[in-house]
Design a protein around this motif. Structure first.
Motif, mmCIF file in Angstrom:
data_model
loop_
_atom_site.group_PDB
_atom_site.id
_atom_site.type_symbol
_atom_site.label_atom_id
_atom_site.label_comp_id
_atom_site.label_asym_id
_atom_site.label_seq_id
_atom_site.Cartn_x
_atom_site.Cartn_y
_atom_site.Cartn_z
ATOM 1 N N LEU A 74 9.873 18.301 -2.020
ATOM 2 C CA LEU A 74 10.875 17.249 -1.934
ATOM 3 C C LEU A 74 10.206 15.942 -1.522
ATOM 4 C CD1 LEU A 74 13.702 19.189 -0.079
ATOM 5 C CD2 LEU A 74 13.511 18.738 -2.534
ATOM 6 N N THR A 75 10.475 14.886 -2.293
ATOM 7 C CA THR A 75 9.849 13.594 -2.032
ATOM 8 C C THR A 75 10.871 12.462 -2.150
ATOM 9 O OG1 THR A 75 9.258 13.132 -4.332
ATOM 10 C CG2 THR A 75 7.676 14.418 -3.037
ATOM 11 N N THR A 76 10.476 11.305 -1.646
ATOM 12 C CA THR A 76 11.259 10.085 -1.776
ATOM 13 C C THR A 76 10.357 8.967 -2.255
ATOM 14 O OG1 THR A 76 10.814 9.494 0.523
ATOM 15 C CG2 THR A 76 12.883 10.669 0.083
ATOM 16 N N ILE A 77 10.975 7.954 -2.844
ATOM 17 C CA ILE A 77 10.246 6.746 -3.222
ATOM 18 C C ILE A 77 11.204 5.567 -3.097
ATOM 19 C CG2 ILE A 77 10.741 6.809 -5.695
ATOM 20 C CD1 ILE A 77 7.716 6.030 -6.072
ATOM 21 N N CYS A 78 10.669 4.420 -2.682
ATOM 22 C CA CYS A 78 11.491 3.229 -2.525
ATOM 23 C C CYS A 78 10.747 2.020 -3.071
ATOM 24 C CB CYS A 78 11.825 3.000 -1.052
ATOM 25 S SG CYS A 78 13.007 1.662 -0.773
ATOM 26 N N TYR A 79 11.487 1.181 -3.763
ATOM 27 C CA TYR A 79 10.954 -0.072 -4.265
ATOM 28 C C TYR A 79 11.526 -1.183 -3.402
ATOM 29 C CZ TYR A 79 9.055 2.786 -7.827
ATOM 30 O OH TYR A 79 8.321 3.757 -8.451
ATOM 31 N N ILE A 80 10.650 -1.766 -2.578
ATOM 32 C CA ILE A 80 11.033 -2.789 -1.611
ATOM 33 C C ILE A 80 10.808 -4.152 -2.258
ATOM 34 C CG2 ILE A 80 10.531 -3.752 0.668
ATOM 35 C CD1 ILE A 80 9.449 -0.920 1.413
ATOM 36 N N GLU A 81 11.867 -4.973 -2.262
ATOM 37 C CA GLU A 81 11.791 -6.275 -2.916
ATOM 38 C C GLU A 81 12.030 -7.414 -1.938
ATOM 39 O OE1 GLU A 81 13.846 -6.697 -6.694
ATOM 40 O OE2 GLU A 81 14.186 -4.525 -6.668
ATOM 41 N N LYS A 82 11.313 -8.515 -2.186
ATOM 42 C CA LYS A 82 11.487 -9.726 -1.381
ATOM 43 C C LYS A 82 10.937 -10.908 -2.183
ATOM 44 C CE LYS A 82 10.157 -11.928 2.951
ATOM 45 N NZ LYS A 82 9.398 -11.811 4.193
ATOM 46 N N GLY A 83 11.745 -11.935 -2.325
ATOM 47 C CA GLY A 83 11.271 -13.174 -2.946
ATOM 48 C C GLY A 83 10.699 -12.999 -4.336
ATOM 49 N N GLY A 84 11.312 -12.164 -5.169
ATOM 50 C CA GLY A 84 10.839 -11.976 -6.540
ATOM 51 C C GLY A 84 9.612 -11.096 -6.659
ATOM 52 N N LYS A 85 9.278 -10.388 -5.567
ATOM 53 C CA LYS A 85 8.118 -9.496 -5.572
ATOM 54 C C LYS A 85 8.531 -8.101 -5.104
ATOM 55 C CE LYS A 85 4.756 -13.143 -4.642
ATOM 56 N NZ LYS A 85 3.595 -13.021 -5.485
ATOM 57 N N THR A 86 7.767 -7.102 -5.537
ATOM 58 C CA THR A 86 7.981 -5.713 -5.144
ATOM 59 C C THR A 86 6.733 -5.215 -4.443
ATOM 60 O OG1 THR A 86 9.455 -5.326 -7.019
ATOM 61 C CG2 THR A 86 8.478 -3.381 -5.992
ATOM 62 N N LEU A 87 6.927 -4.527 -3.324
ATOM 63 C CA LEU A 87 5.799 -3.969 -2.584
ATOM 64 C C LEU A 87 5.347 -2.678 -3.253
ATOM 65 C CD1 LEU A 87 3.991 -4.346 -0.082
ATOM 66 C CD2 LEU A 87 5.653 -2.967 1.194
ATOM 67 N N MET A 88 4.116 -2.636 -3.692
ATOM 68 C CA MET A 88 3.556 -1.470 -4.373
ATOM 69 C C MET A 88 2.360 -0.937 -3.578
ATOM 70 S SD MET A 88 5.488 -1.100 -7.061
ATOM 71 C CE MET A 88 4.586 -0.015 -8.172
ATOM 72 N N LEU A 89 2.072 0.331 -3.790
ATOM 73 C CA LEU A 89 0.957 0.997 -3.127
ATOM 74 C C LEU A 89 -0.019 1.485 -4.173
ATOM 75 C CD1 LEU A 89 -0.432 2.293 -0.652
ATOM 76 C CD2 LEU A 89 1.140 4.216 -0.898
ATOM 77 N N TYR A 90 -1.259 0.991 -4.095
ATOM 78 C CA TYR A 90 -2.331 1.466 -4.974
ATOM 79 C C TYR A 90 -2.993 2.641 -4.284
ATOM 80 C CZ TYR A 90 -6.625 1.695 -7.650
ATOM 81 O OH TYR A 90 -7.677 2.135 -8.427
ATOM 82 N N ARG A 91 -2.846 3.836 -4.854
ATOM 83 C CA ARG A 91 -3.317 5.068 -4.216
ATOM 84 C C ARG A 91 -4.811 5.254 -4.470
ATOM 85 N NH1 ARG A 91 1.184 8.542 -2.600
ATOM 86 N NH2 ARG A 91 -0.494 9.980 -2.107
ATOM 87 N N ASN A 92 -5.606 5.104 -3.404
ATOM 88 C CA ASN A 92 -7.056 5.220 -3.566
ATOM 89 C C ASN A 92 -7.780 5.781 -2.341
ATOM 90 O OD1 ASN A 92 -6.797 3.024 -1.870
ATOM 91 N ND2 ASN A 92 -8.208 1.714 -2.993
ATOM 92 N N LYS A 93 -7.049 6.420 -1.404
ATOM 93 C CA LYS A 93 -7.717 6.827 -0.168
ATOM 94 C C LYS A 93 -7.664 8.316 0.145
ATOM 95 C CE LYS A 93 -7.504 2.476 2.305
ATOM 96 N NZ LYS A 93 -7.026 1.783 3.494
ATOM 97 N N LYS A 94 -6.654 9.040 -0.319
ATOM 98 C CA LYS A 94 -6.497 10.442 0.062
ATOM 99 C C LYS A 94 -7.299 11.345 -0.868
ATOM 100 C CE LYS A 94 -2.423 12.023 1.248
ATOM 101 N NZ LYS A 94 -0.985 12.326 1.231
ATOM 102 N N LYS A 95 -7.924 12.373 -0.295
ATOM 103 C CA LYS A 95 -8.652 13.352 -1.105
ATOM 104 C C LYS A 95 -7.662 14.202 -1.890
ATOM 105 C CE LYS A 95 -12.788 13.749 1.640
ATOM 106 N NZ LYS A 95 -13.903 14.623 1.932
ATOM 107 N N ASN A 96 -8.046 14.554 -3.115
ATOM 108 C CA ASN A 96 -7.228 15.408 -3.985
ATOM 109 C C ASN A 96 -5.818 14.853 -4.173
ATOM 110 O OD1 ASN A 96 -9.399 17.293 -4.149
ATOM 111 N ND2 ASN A 96 -8.783 18.069 -2.141
ATOM 112 N N ASP A 97 -5.710 13.560 -4.316
ATOM 113 C CA ASP A 97 -4.419 12.887 -4.464
ATOM 114 C C ASP A 97 -4.006 12.904 -5.937
ATOM 115 O OD1 ASP A 97 -2.199 11.256 -4.392
ATOM 116 O OD2 ASP A 97 -3.212 9.542 -3.485
#
Length: 160
Positions: free
Chosen positions: A6-29
């Motif tokens: 079970l997972t969740t995801i959220c798109y956070i918006e402010k001032g015409g922009k969306t906060l995104m996460l570039y996944r590059n740190k966890k092993k076996n991601d």
């Protein structure tokens, strides 16, 4: 043995922009090298709302005031033949700022504010491009998105 994740995801918006996460740190991601919204896996006993509020605080430092629920997607055999279910939210009502040092210090990767009209240009799962179009309709949905060897195979959606 296969399990349900079970997972969740959220798109956070402010001032015409969306906060995104570039996944590059966890092993076996499973998401390595992809841009995703903010979110994560449930802890025991959490509701979808409790999970996403906690994940947003942990990953960004932001405090959610209110959320908008968009839908539920099942991803059969998404990773390790496990079935994933993802509750999708958006948020425009929050407190705080993502500290500059947090942008590079998130445990899963790099946080960045992306112009809304550039989000679809990012390297993301093809299924994410599909469901982000559904989110834009403002209708609640239930869907199934299927991948074969990491490639979008087929999908189905019902709107309510």
């Amino acid at each position: 043995m296969n399990k349900t994740v079970l997972t969740t995801i959220c798109y956070i918006e402010k001032g015409g922009k969306t906060l995104m996460l570039y996944r590059n740190k966890k092993k076996n991601d499973v998401h390595e090298g992809k841009y995703v919204g903010i979110g994560g896996k449930f802890e025991f006993g959490e509701t979808p709302e409790e999970c996403i509020i906690r994940e947003i605080k942990e990953e960004t430092g932001l405090t959610v005031n209110s959320l908008r629920y968009h839908g539920l997607i099942s991803f059969p055999k998404f990773a390790n033949d496990d079935n994933w279910y993802m509750f999708i939210f958006s948020c425009r009502d929050f407190e705080g700022e993502v500290p500059e040092d947090r942008l590079d210090d998130c445990p899963e990767g790099r946080l960045l504010w992306v112009d809304n009209d550039k989000v679809m240009d990012l390297n993301m799962w093809d299924g994410d491009r599909v469901f982000l179009e559904w989110v834009a309709t403002k209708k609640v949905f239930n869907a199934k998105i299927e991948y074969k060897e990491g490639i979008l195979d087929k999908y189905h959606v019902d709107f309510y």
